[in-house]
Design an enzyme around this catalytic site. Structure first.
Site, PDB file in Angstrom:
ATOM      1  N   CYS A 118       0.838  -1.200   0.000  1.00 36.62           N
ATOM      2  CA  CYS A 118       0.000   0.000   0.000  1.00 36.62           C
ATOM      3  C   CYS A 118       0.874   1.251   0.000  1.00 36.62           C
ATOM      4  O   CYS A 118       0.655   2.178  -0.785  1.00 36.62           O
ATOM      5  CB  CYS A 118      -0.925  -0.012   1.208  1.00 36.62           C
ATOM      6  SG  CYS A 118      -2.124   1.364   1.236  1.00 36.62           S
ATOM      7  N   CYS A 202      -3.499   3.644   9.237  1.00 38.02           N
ATOM      8  CA  CYS A 202      -2.271   3.087   9.810  1.00 38.02           C
ATOM      9  C   CYS A 202      -1.630   4.004  10.847  1.00 38.02           C
ATOM     10  O   CYS A 202      -0.429   3.881  11.133  1.00 38.02           O
ATOM     11  CB  CYS A 202      -1.278   2.773   8.691  1.00 38.02           C
ATOM     12  SG  CYS A 202      -1.868   1.522   7.526  1.00 38.02           S
ATOM     13  N   CYS A 225       7.716   3.960   5.771  1.00 37.61           N
ATOM     14  CA  CYS A 225       6.822   3.717   4.641  1.00 37.61           C
ATOM     15  C   CYS A 225       7.569   3.232   3.404  1.00 37.61           C
ATOM     16  O   CYS A 225       6.966   2.668   2.493  1.00 37.61           O
ATOM     17  CB  CYS A 225       6.039   4.982   4.305  1.00 37.61           C
ATOM     18  SG  CYS A 225       7.064   6.351   3.706  1.00 37.61           S
TER      19      CYS A 225
END
Length: 240
Positions: A118, A202, A225
């Site tokens: 993602c 998140c 990330c």
């Protein structure tokens, strides 16, 4: 510039500006990479500090903001608040490629099954495209935030360009003092227990005594990330 040459240049600059004031690091970077540098900002909890410093030097500097499609509405409002407060004229909002989203995350729920994929689709790939014209970019990372950031230098080579980290040596007290002295508006979610703010699905509240980034991808064994490459702590670094 060849990778070896880029690494050598980053090391030279890191040694030259080790311990320098953040404003001096920014000014040097803007001079060295004039017309070829951008600031990447999440418009998150601490973003106002770096944005204010940049605005003092060049309000038109390109500022790249990634709208992942999963951000808190408060972050989008905060972006607009800071643009107006600081007179920023170079903010560019980039979004994930529609074809990539259709292929990788058609239901918008990829974060539930594969947070890394993602992030790659919604952050890493869009930023890589946005940075393509630039030789350098400015980041707001700080050493105290996490073990993976404990050995950050003020300049580093990564993915074929120079990354500039003016605030590496700053701590929470210094950030808060600067923001208060400049009367910079705070991100509204900080007061609600979010000292580090990413995408809504998140990002969790942080409990007293926890690391500031403990609420990011809680329980997933994930700390970054993918935009920033993790670094192992350097035992020789004070506070590491």
């Amino acid at each position: 510039m060849a990778p070896d040459g880029l690494d050598a240049e980053a090391q030279r600059l890191a040694a030259l500006y080790d311990g320098a004031d953040a404003e001096a690091v920014i000014a040097a970077a803007l001079d060295l990479f004039a017309g070829r540098i951008a600031l990447v900002s999440s418009f998150g909890a601490d973003s106002a500090v770096l944005l204010a410093m940049v605005a003092d030097l060049d309000r038109g500097l390109p500022i790249l903001f990634l709208d992942t499609g999963k951000l808190f509405p408060a972050t989008l409002l905060y972006r607009d608040t800071l643009i107006n407060a600081l007179g920023l004229t170079g903010v560019v909002t980039r979004r994930p490629d529609a074809a990539d989203l259709a292929a990788a995350d058609p239901a918008g729920a990829l974060w539930m099954s594969d947070a890394d994929a993602c992030c790659d689709t919604r952050k890493v790939k869009p930023l890589a495209a946005a940075l393509a014209p630039y030789a350098a970019w400015i980041s707001g990372r700080k050493r105290y935030q996490a073990d993976t950031r404990a050995s950050l230098p003020p300049f580093e080579a990564e993915d074929g360009r120079i990354k500039v980290n003016p605030l590496v040596g700053w701590n929470r007290a210094r950030i808060d003092a600067y923001r208060e002295a400049r009367r910079l508006p705070p991100h509204p979610l900080v007061a609600e227990g979010y000292p580090s703010i990413g995408c809504l699905p998140c990002t969790d509240r942080v409990r007293p005594g926890e690391d500031e980034r403990a609420g990011r991808w809680r329980g997933r064994g994930k700390t970054e990330c993918g935009i920033h490459h993790g670094r192992a702590p350097d035992p020789a670094l004070p506070g590491a």
